[in-house]
Design an enzyme around this catalytic site. Structure first.
Site, PDB file in Angstrom:
ATOM      1  N   SER A 137       0.818  -1.216   0.000  1.00  0.00           N
ATOM      2  CA  SER A 137       0.000   0.000   0.000  1.00  0.00           C
ATOM      3  C   SER A 137       0.848   1.260   0.000  1.00  0.00           C
ATOM      4  CB  SER A 137      -0.933   0.000   1.210  1.00  0.00           C
ATOM      5  OG  SER A 137      -0.196  -0.149   2.406  1.00  0.00           O
ATOM      6  N   GLY A 187       4.317   1.365  -0.814  1.00  0.00           N
ATOM      7  CA  GLY A 187       5.342   1.389  -1.850  1.00  0.00           C
ATOM      8  C   GLY A 187       5.493   0.047  -2.540  1.00  0.00           C
ATOM      9  N   GLN A 188       6.504  -0.056  -3.395  1.00  0.00           N
ATOM     10  CA  GLN A 188       6.794  -1.310  -4.077  1.00  0.00           C
ATOM     11  C   GLN A 188       8.305  -1.518  -4.131  1.00  0.00           C
ATOM     12  OE1 GLN A 188       4.617  -0.278  -7.642  1.00  0.00           O
ATOM     13  NE2 GLN A 188       6.503   0.043  -8.826  1.00  0.00           N
ATOM     14  N   ASP A 217       6.158  -7.064  14.031  1.00  0.00           N
ATOM     15  CA  ASP A 217       5.317  -7.770  13.055  1.00  0.00           C
ATOM     16  C   ASP A 217       6.086  -8.935  12.430  1.00  0.00           C
ATOM     17  OD1 ASP A 217       3.053  -8.273  11.574  1.00  0.00           O
ATOM     18  OD2 ASP A 217       3.531  -6.842   9.994  1.00  0.00           O
TER      19      ASP A 217
END
Length: 551
Positions: A128, A130-131, A281
């Site tokens: 969401s 970046g890539q 996470d």
């Protein structure tokens, strides 16, 4: 306003039209009638968790991130909702390579061709925010380059502004939502997502963790290339391996899954109990298995931090749970959270004792540390005890660890791994040598206090000699009490003045009615003068009372 409308439509379409109405948004926009379906029909079609997930995916990056972060709050959010939010996927297509080139040149001050020997225009990962693209430096090193999505910050700031306004409206207009402290939740989310938008922070987090595991040959953290990194571009070492959730691939390559599970759980628990800085996470997508049962940690945008005191309190809580001592559990919760003054001690103790029954006579190896911690935090939340966000991240991290290792090593107990680390932490904290070091570290503060002490004592002595020692007493509702007291005294004064006036007049009238003897006094108009004086006194008193506003 267009974004407001999109949010209102998404909520209505997914079964929350009644909230749109309660917030008054249906009065601002002409919403399509087809999305304003009956509340009961909406509920029967999909579960609450499904509808929240669909809203998040429909509204894009900000809401996806918010849903993902909400899934880390099992102390507040029901487990069935969390399971749905954990399925959130970024429903976004990659942005064009031309925008990638423009972002790299703008942020790093040179073109892609000048900076890299080769750069794959097709992303190897899309999210969401970046890539990620695979590239090779001119030195021949393979790297992964993370590029922030263009204009994403502007969109997120707009959404955050709307969320703040909606939280404020919900708090004032919907009574049942007040207890959720929505404004605080939005503020915490804002802080977290803005921090994640700065890739420099993620790079620093990776460097800190690399130092943590410097002596650990079995855990790898990718190297950050700072000359190719900015707030919107992050370049790190490319690590290729097998994701831990690919059980079939792990078996085909002959990896020892039990060893991988043990090394992973010990690494994260080491961060929590020893370092106080941990990966918040650590799900399977952020873990890679490498030859020799080595592990690589990825994605450092979300981390947790615990002070040394908070580490000790959490360790004490865990040991108290193992020993099944409610008093010690309450004591640890008090030290960890902000306990309201009006907390019902009897009910809190009862809830914790009921919680302990669940684990009574259960072997330590069968106790879920993550579940027990989040259950305790849920009890604290029910009693309006505020648990710091980083501690709730600990609970979520523990649940994630257990979820990762369960398919790899079903017999491994995180509680059994964590318990000795907690004991060691408490032992080290209260070791005489460490206590002496802490005292020595505080000597500077004590020195300042001692240095200022003579002057403070002299000033206090001077005040006391003058008998002018100021004392401030705070009495709840004192202003209201004294106002009522003023009103009572003023009414009494009014009554006395009125009575005095009456007595004077009666006396004068009776005196005038009696037989008069010739006297100089009778030549004076006593009744008239007395009457005037009494009227003036009465008028002055009434004016003073009414002027004070406390009649």
């Amino acid at each position: 306003m267009q974004r407001y409308r999109e949010i209102a439509v998404a909520f209505s379409r997914n079964g929350f039209g009644y909230i749109v109405k309660e917030l008054g948004l249906d009065q601002l926009f002409s919403l399509p009638k087809r999305v304003m379906i009956n509340k009961e029909q909406e509920k029967s079609q999909k579960t609450l968790g499904e509808r929240l997930r669909l809203i998040s995916e429909e509204l894009g990056p900000t809401f996806i991130k918010m849903g993902q972060m909400a899934s880390m709050r099992p102390d507040v959010i029901p487990k069935d909702v969390i399971r749905e939010l954990e399925l959130l996927q970024d429903q976004l297509s990659p942005f064009p390579y031309s925008e990638v080139e423009a972002m790299v040149e703008k942020e790093l001050g040179a073109s892609v061709e000048e900076l890299f020997q080769s750069f794959n225009p097709e992303p190897i990962g899309v999210a969401s925010i970046g890539q990620v693209h695979e590239a090779v430096l001119h030195s021949g090193e393979k790297v992964a380059v993370k590029i922030q999505r263009p204009n994403i910050k502007k969109q997120i700031l707009t959404d955050l502004e709307i969320l703040h306004e909606l939280a404020d409206q919900a708090t004032h207009r919907v009574n049942r939502l007040k207890k959720f402290q929505l404004k605080n939740i939005v503020e915490e989310f804002e802080k977290a997502i803005l921090n994640e938008l700065d890739f420099v922070n993620e790079g620093r987090n990776a460097d800190i963790m690399a130092k943590q595991f410097k002596e650990n040959k079995h855990l790898i953290v990718p190297k950050i290339y700072w000359d190719y990194t900015s707030k919107k571009v992050l370049t790190m070492e490319l690590i290729e391996g097998v994701k831990l959730n690919d059980i079939q691939e792990l078996d085909e390559r002959g990896y020892d899954k039990e060893v991988l599970a043990e090394r992973f759980s010990r690494a994260i628990l080491y961060q929590i109990f020893k370092e106080g800085f941990f990966h918040a996470d650590p799900h399977m997508g952020n873990l890679l298995a490498l030859p020799g049962e080595k592990l690589a940690l990825l994605d450092f945008g979300m981390v947790g931090r615990l002070s040394s005191d908070m580490q000790t309190h959490f360790a004490s809580l865990m040991i108290a749970m193992v020993r099944q001592k409610p008093e010690s559990i309450i004591k640890a919760i008090r030290k960890m959270g902000v306990v309201p003054e009006d907390v019902n001690e009897h009910e809190l103790r009862g809830d914790i004792e009921q919680f302990m029954i669940k684990y009574y006579d259960v072997p330590l190896s069968e106790v879920s540390l993550g579940e027990s911690v989040t259950d305790l935090f849920s009890i604290a939340h029910e009693h309006d005890i505020h648990i710091p966000t980083d501690l709730t991240l600990v609970g979520k991290a523990l649940l994630t660890i257990e979820g990762v290792i369960e398919p790899l090593h079903p017999n491994l107990s995180v509680m059994e791994v964590a318990e000795p680390l907690g004991r060691e932490l408490i032992h080290d904290r209260y070791h005489p040598k460490n206590i002496a070091e802490n005292i020595f570290d505080q000597l500077d503060d004590y020195g300042d206090i001692l240095h200022d002490m003579p002057e403070l004592v002299q000033e206090l002595s001077s005040i006391m000699k003058k008998r002018k020692l100021p004392i401030e007493i705070s009495i709840p509702a004192a202003d209201s009490f004294f106002t009522k007291l003023d009103r009572v005294s003023n009414r009494i004064s009014f009554s006395i003045v009125l009575l005095s006036f009456s007595l004077i007049m009666v006396g004068l009238i009776i005196g005038s009615a009696l037989g008069r003897q010739t006297s100089v006094l009778w030549n004076i108009p006593a009744i008239e003068i007395g009457f005037v004086i009494a009227v003036l006194m009465f008028a002055w008193m009434m004016y003073s009372i009414f002027k004070s506003g406390r009649f």
